[in-house]
Design a protein around this motif. Sequence first.
Motif, PDB file in Angstrom:
ATOM      1  N   SER A  70       0.789  -1.226   0.000  1.00 19.62           N
ATOM      2  CA  SER A  70       0.000   0.000   0.000  1.00 19.62           C
ATOM      3  C   SER A  70       0.828   1.286   0.000  1.00 19.62           C
ATOM      4  CB  SER A  70      -0.965   0.008   1.189  1.00 19.62           C
ATOM      5  OG  SER A  70      -1.934   1.030   1.037  1.00 19.62           O
ATOM      6  N   PRO A  71       1.972   1.374   0.716  1.00 19.21           N
ATOM      7  CA  PRO A  71       2.770   2.614   0.639  1.00 19.21           C
ATOM      8  C   PRO A  71       3.226   2.956  -0.774  1.00 19.21           C
ATOM      9  CG  PRO A  71       3.433   1.327   2.539  1.00 19.21           C
ATOM     10  CD  PRO A  71       2.486   0.460   1.746  1.00 19.21           C
ATOM     11  N   THR A  72       3.521   1.949  -1.571  1.00 20.79           N
ATOM     12  CA  THR A  72       3.943   2.219  -2.949  1.00 20.79           C
ATOM     13  C   THR A  72       2.784   2.784  -3.761  1.00 20.79           C
ATOM     14  OG1 THR A  72       3.410  -0.022  -3.746  1.00 20.79           O
ATOM     15  CG2 THR A  72       5.599   0.329  -2.820  1.00 20.79           C
ATOM     16  N   ASP A  73       1.557   2.352  -3.457  1.00 22.07           N
ATOM     17  CA  ASP A  73       0.372   2.867  -4.131  1.00 22.07           C
ATOM     18  C   ASP A  73       0.142   4.329  -3.769  1.00 22.07           C
ATOM     19  OD1 ASP A  73      -1.360   1.982  -6.035  1.00 22.07           O
ATOM     20  OD2 ASP A  73      -2.801   1.075  -4.672  1.00 22.07           O
ATOM     21  N   ALA A  75       9.486  11.194  -1.841  1.00 20.67           N
ATOM     22  CA  ALA A  75       8.088  11.153  -1.410  1.00 20.67           C
ATOM     23  C   ALA A  75       7.921  10.252  -0.186  1.00 20.67           C
ATOM     24  CB  ALA A  75       7.196  10.674  -2.551  1.00 20.67           C
ATOM     25  N   TYR A  76       8.546   9.064  -0.229  1.00 17.89           N
ATOM     26  CA  TYR A  76       8.466   8.174   0.928  1.00 17.89           C
ATOM     27  C   TYR A  76       8.978   8.882   2.187  1.00 17.89           C
ATOM     28  CZ  TYR A  76       7.751   4.070  -2.132  1.00 17.89           C
ATOM     29  OH  TYR A  76       7.255   3.158  -3.044  1.00 17.89           O
ATOM     30  N   SER A  77      10.186   9.473   2.096  1.00 15.03           N
ATOM     31  CA  SER A  77      10.801  10.093   3.275  1.00 15.03           C
ATOM     32  C   SER A  77      10.030  11.327   3.738  1.00 15.03           C
ATOM     33  CB  SER A  77      12.261  10.456   2.991  1.00 15.03           C
ATOM     34  OG  SER A  77      12.364  11.394   1.937  1.00 15.03           O
ATOM     35  N   THR A  78       9.534  12.138   2.785  1.00 12.09           N
ATOM     36  CA  THR A  78       8.788  13.346   3.141  1.00 12.09           C
ATOM     37  C   THR A  78       7.485  13.004   3.848  1.00 12.09           C
ATOM     38  OG1 THR A  78       9.732  14.541   1.257  1.00 12.09           O
ATOM     39  CG2 THR A  78       7.723  15.452   2.238  1.00 12.09           C
ATOM     40  N   ILE A  79       6.784  12.009   3.349  1.00  9.61           N
ATOM     41  CA  ILE A  79       5.522  11.600   3.984  1.00  9.61           C
ATOM     42  C   ILE A  79       5.781  11.125   5.406  1.00  9.61           C
ATOM     43  CG2 ILE A  79       3.656   9.890   3.928  1.00  9.61           C
ATOM     44  CD1 ILE A  79       3.881  10.030   0.831  1.00  9.61           C
ATOM     45  N   GLY A 101       4.098  11.207   9.364  1.00  2.87           N
ATOM     46  CA  GLY A 101       4.248  10.049  10.231  1.00  2.87           C
ATOM     47  C   GLY A 101       4.310   8.758   9.430  1.00  2.87           C
ATOM     48  N   PHE A 102       4.980   7.757  10.013  1.00  2.52           N
ATOM     49  CA  PHE A 102       5.194   6.493   9.312  1.00  2.52           C
ATOM     50  C   PHE A 102       3.876   5.817   8.922  1.00  2.52           C
ATOM     51  CE2 PHE A 102       5.893   1.840   9.394  1.00  2.52           C
ATOM     52  CZ  PHE A 102       6.836   1.734   8.385  1.00  2.52           C
ATOM     53  N   THR A 103       2.905   5.832   9.824  1.00 10.01           N
ATOM     54  CA  THR A 103       1.644   5.130   9.554  1.00 10.01           C
ATOM     55  C   THR A 103       0.863   5.754   8.406  1.00 10.01           C
ATOM     56  OG1 THR A 103       0.491   6.437  11.241  1.00 10.01           O
ATOM     57  CG2 THR A 103       1.425   4.316  11.926  1.00 10.01           C
TER      58      THR A 103
END
Length: 307
Positions: free
Chosen positions: A137-140, A166-170, A175-177
């Motif tokens: 789901s994170p990749t989506d 994008a991954y790191s900024t989010i 937050g990670f969740t």
Amino acid sequence: MTGGDAKPGKAIPLYGTFAASAFSACWAETCTIPLDTAKVRLQLQGKALAGEVNVAPKYRGMFGTMATIAREEGAASLWKGIVPGLHRQCLFGGLRIGLYEPVKNLYLGKDHVGDAPLLKKIAAGLTTGALGICVASPTDLVKVRLQSEGKLPPGVPRRYSGAMNAYSTIVKQEGFTKLWTGLGPNVARNAIINAAELASYDQVKQTLLKLPGFTDNVVTHILSGLGAGFIAVCVGSPVDVVKSRMMGGGQGAYKGTIDCFVQTFKNDGAGAFYKGFLPNFGRLGSWNVIMFLTLEQTKKAFFPKDE
């Protein structure tokens, strides 16, 4: 996909089904992501125009949307989200497709003889679709965030410089969740579409192989893939729209899945749930044809059946 093939063959190892499925899904993704980018823009357009009076839609139709994106942002923008898209297909495609046969056989039981019942195929598709997207789901989320950002005014920076940013900024800002934002509709969407795709492909292929003149060849695979894509987009469009809006809308746009359904219906009408239907079918239909053709040929090349 066995698809009713009566000849017993040597079992393909699990790593083989995963690798073949991941490769086939990644190739289909690369070929069809411009259609997916157009679909996302069309789905989000209603939200962008909400509350704005007499604003003409920017995007019109699949090819019109692709032409507008290419003209304003450059042709390369049609492949926005390809990196997380490939991340997604390696994980999700490999799991949902690669595990389908083992899970279906588990539901059938070791003593089962004959064709698999349709309900068992649907159950297997729902299971592997839900399991796969919980991992992927994170990749989506990142893919939709990158695809949804159109041409910006001069001087306005983009939210993300690329997939890894994008991954790191989010994670830093939200937050990670939050990487699992929209997981509910995403699980629903992908479980339903996965079941529709894999079960219908299996069923259509099984049916065709019983008809005179049909064999396990490219024509059968194309027809089965088109059938799978059409059924998938018919049953999956409403949850697909909700997923795109929840993921593309940023923080706090909706209270949850039900709220997104309600707001979409209230603001844009029932037709909004099938917004982008043609590009969605163009995307899913072509995606399924390419993926299943590649998958069948990959399996035959690397894991030939015993004659």
